[in-house]
Scaffold this motif. Structure first.
Motif, short mmCIF file in Angstrom:
data_model
loop_
_atom_site.label_atom_id
_atom_site.label_comp_id
_atom_site.label_asym_id
_atom_site.label_seq_id
_atom_site.Cartn_x
_atom_site.Cartn_y
_atom_site.Cartn_z
N THR A 35 0.85 -1.20 0.00
CA THR A 35 0.00 0.00 0.00
C THR A 35 0.88 1.25 0.00
N ALA A 36 0.25 2.36 -0.48
CA ALA A 36 0.89 3.68 -0.45
C ALA A 36 0.16 4.54 0.57
N GLU A 37 0.94 5.31 1.33
CA GLU A 37 0.36 6.12 2.41
C GLU A 37 0.04 7.53 1.91
N VAL A 38 -1.18 7.98 2.21
CA VAL A 38 -1.64 9.33 1.90
C VAL A 38 -2.25 9.92 3.16
N ARG A 58 -14.37 8.16 -7.65
CA ARG A 58 -15.37 7.90 -8.69
C ARG A 58 -16.18 6.64 -8.40
N GLY A 59 -16.42 6.38 -7.10
CA GLY A 59 -17.21 5.21 -6.70
C GLY A 59 -16.43 3.92 -6.64
N VAL A 60 -15.14 3.93 -6.98
CA VAL A 60 -14.32 2.71 -6.97
C VAL A 60 -13.46 2.70 -5.72
N GLU A 61 -13.48 1.58 -5.00
CA GLU A 61 -12.68 1.46 -3.77
C GLU A 61 -11.21 1.26 -4.14
N ILE A 62 -10.37 2.13 -3.55
CA ILE A 62 -8.94 2.06 -3.87
C ILE A 62 -8.08 1.85 -2.63
N GLY A 63 -8.68 1.76 -1.43
CA GLY A 63 -7.90 1.58 -0.23
C GLY A 63 -8.77 1.64 1.02
N ARG A 64 -8.11 1.87 2.15
CA ARG A 64 -8.83 1.93 3.42
C ARG A 64 -8.16 2.96 4.32
N VAL A 65 -8.87 3.30 5.40
CA VAL A 65 -8.33 4.21 6.40
C VAL A 65 -7.49 3.39 7.37
N ALA A 66 -6.21 3.69 7.44
CA ALA A 66 -5.32 2.92 8.31
C ALA A 66 -5.35 3.44 9.74
N GLU A 67 -5.49 4.78 9.92
CA GLU A 67 -5.40 5.34 11.28
C GLU A 67 -6.14 6.68 11.31
N ALA A 80 -4.30 4.03 3.57
CA ALA A 80 -3.49 3.00 2.92
C ALA A 80 -4.15 2.70 1.58
N VAL A 81 -3.52 3.15 0.49
CA VAL A 81 -4.12 3.07 -0.84
C VAL A 81 -3.29 2.15 -1.71
N ASP A 82 -3.97 1.41 -2.58
CA ASP A 82 -3.30 0.56 -3.55
C ASP A 82 -2.47 1.45 -4.48
N PRO A 83 -1.17 1.21 -4.60
CA PRO A 83 -0.32 2.07 -5.44
C PRO A 83 -0.79 2.15 -6.89
N GLU A 84 -1.28 1.02 -7.43
CA GLU A 84 -1.75 1.04 -8.81
C GLU A 84 -3.03 1.85 -8.95
N SER A 117 -5.57 17.35 -13.09
CA SER A 117 -4.15 17.47 -13.44
C SER A 117 -3.69 16.24 -14.21
N SER A 118 -2.72 16.44 -15.08
CA SER A 118 -2.18 15.30 -15.84
C SER A 118 -1.30 14.42 -14.95
N ASN A 119 -0.86 14.92 -13.81
CA ASN A 119 -0.04 14.13 -12.88
C ASN A 119 -0.93 13.48 -11.84
N SER A 120 -0.54 12.31 -11.39
CA SER A 120 -1.31 11.60 -10.37
C SER A 120 -0.78 11.93 -8.98
N LEU A 121 -1.61 11.65 -7.97
CA LEU A 121 -1.25 11.91 -6.57
C LEU A 121 -0.10 11.00 -6.15
N LYS A 122 0.90 11.58 -5.52
CA LYS A 122 2.09 10.84 -5.13
C LYS A 122 1.93 10.26 -3.72
N PRO A 123 2.54 9.09 -3.45
CA PRO A 123 2.52 8.56 -2.08
C PRO A 123 3.17 9.52 -1.10
N GLY A 124 2.60 9.64 0.09
CA GLY A 124 3.11 10.56 1.10
C GLY A 124 2.54 11.95 1.00
N ALA A 125 1.69 12.22 -0.01
CA ALA A 125 1.11 13.55 -0.17
C ALA A 125 0.07 13.81 0.92
N THR A 126 -0.17 15.10 1.21
CA THR A 126 -1.16 15.52 2.20
C THR A 126 -2.27 16.29 1.48
#
Length: 389
Positions: A35-38, A58-67, A80-84, A117-126
């Motif tokens: 998982t990737a942390e956001v 967009r209605g698709v599950e991509i992760g869960r709340v870790a804390e 905790a989000v799936d990196p893909e 944006s043409s760029n995707s959200l990076k792991p560790g972003a706030t």
């Protein structure tokens, strides 16, 4: 020995079962999933947002709340989000905390803007959460807090008075609400203009605030002026009466001479047009004369009392003859300032050759006239219809 073997076999089976259950539970909670942390910062997390809550886009599950961590200024969520799947979230996406139903559990939802944006959200972003759905129990809590501060007897009296005021006026109240809805619909498109007017009004108010001292002094001066007019009203009446009389007299004079005035103005048009054309030359001449005034002042008595003059008697000269000496008005070329304002001592301005002769250059008479013409003859002699006395 047989009993020991059975015990060891039972212990091994228990260990295997515990290991299978532990592996299943770990897989269920995603322990073996990368998982990737956001991080998400929100004003509050809500009452029904717990760890392991879903994270969607967009209605698709991509992760869960870790804390979920409560802080003094809000809540901090660790996702905790799936990196893909995180690649589906634009870098400028927002976040809000929603609930599936009124009383249901909450989940974290990534909001994709209209221009992602043409760029995707990076792991560790706030990401900062824009809003959190309000729960019914929160509303009930706020309502109970309000009711706790309201005295029941006063509330009862207020509701009774309100009921009495509205009794029998339901139709009128309905019409009022309908009309209010129409007014609001008409005003709604002009709200941006109204906001701009309010902003401009603030600027104007600031200007008035800066000039209030001058405005008050102007009012004081106006009061003083008004008192002066009241004190001098008799003189003002006399002035107005005289102005009226002057206007009547001027009106009669203008009415009697309106044709003559119109003719005079028409005759002045060529002269004024010529003066307008030669304004630069006249300006140069006046400026040049202005610079020579100290010299003229010294020549004509500015350095001593009286006027210094050199006089003498001269023989009379033959006057102009008509039409031999009549000039030809045909000079063109416009105004010239050469040598007037910037004359160099000892220099001469260029001579302008113009067509101003009837056939031959003017040659003044060199004959001496002992009995010269009189002033009247000098002024008018030779003109058609004028004869010397």
């Amino acid at each position: 020995m047989e009993k020991i073997k059975y015990k060891l076999a039972g212990l091994g089976m228990v260990i295997v079962l515990v290991a299978v259950v532990a592996i299943a539970l770990t897989m269920f909670v995603g322990g073996f999933t990368k998982t990737a942390e956001v991080l998400v910062e929100a004003p509050r997390s809500g009452l029904v947002l717990d760890p392991d809550a879903k994270v969607k886009v967009r209605g698709v599950e991509i992760g869960r709340v870790a804390e979920v961590t409560q802080q003094a200024d809000g809540a901090r969520l660790k996702l905790a989000v799936d990196p893909e799947m995180l690649k589906l979230v634009p870098a400028n996406a927002g976040v809000d905390i929603r609930s599936t139903t009124v009383f249901g559990a909450k989940y974290v939802n990534f909001v994709v803007p209209e221009e992602p944006s043409s760029n995707s959200l990076k792991p560790g972003a706030t990401v900062v959460a824009e809003k959190v759905t309000v729960e019914f129990n929160t509303l009930f809590q706020h309502l109970s807090d309000v009711l706790a501060k309201v005295e029941p007897e006063k509330l009862n009296a207020t509701l009774s008075a309100l009921g009495t005021a509205l009794q029998g006026r339901g139709e009128t109240l309905g019409e009022l609400l309908v009309n209010l809805d129409v007014y609001l619909r008409e005003m709604n498109p002009t709200l941006p203009t109204l906001q701009q007017d309010f902003a401009a009004t603030a600027d104007v108010s600031n200007i008035y605030a800066d000039t209030v001292g001058d405005l008050l002094r102007t009012v004081d001066n106006a009061v003083t002026t008004g008192e002066t007019l009241v004190d001098e009203q008799q003189g003002l009446d006399d002035v107005l009466a005289n102005v009226v009389g002057l206007a009547d007299t001027t009106g009669s004079v203008l009415r009697e001479n309106e044709n003559n005035l119109g003719t005079a103005l028409d005759l002045l048009r060529p002269t004024t047009a010529l003066l307008e054309e030669y304004v630069p030359g006249l300006n140069c001449m006046i400026n040049a004369i202005g610079r020579l005034m100290p010299v003229a002042d010294a020549m004509f008595g500015g350095m001593q009392p009286g006027v210094t003059m050199n006089t003498n008697f001269m023989f009379g000269a033959e006057p102009y003859k008509y039409p031999e000496d009549l000039p030809k008005v045909n000079a063109t070329g416009g105004p010239r300032c050469e040598g007037l304002e910037d004359r160099v001592p000892g220099s001469h301005a260029n001579y302008v050759v113009t067509d101003t002769s009837e056939g031959a250059p003017y040659v003044p008479s060199m004959k001496i006239e002992f009995n010269g013409p009189k002033v009247f003859q000098l002024l008018f002699a030779g003109l058609p219809g004028v004869s010397a006395p």
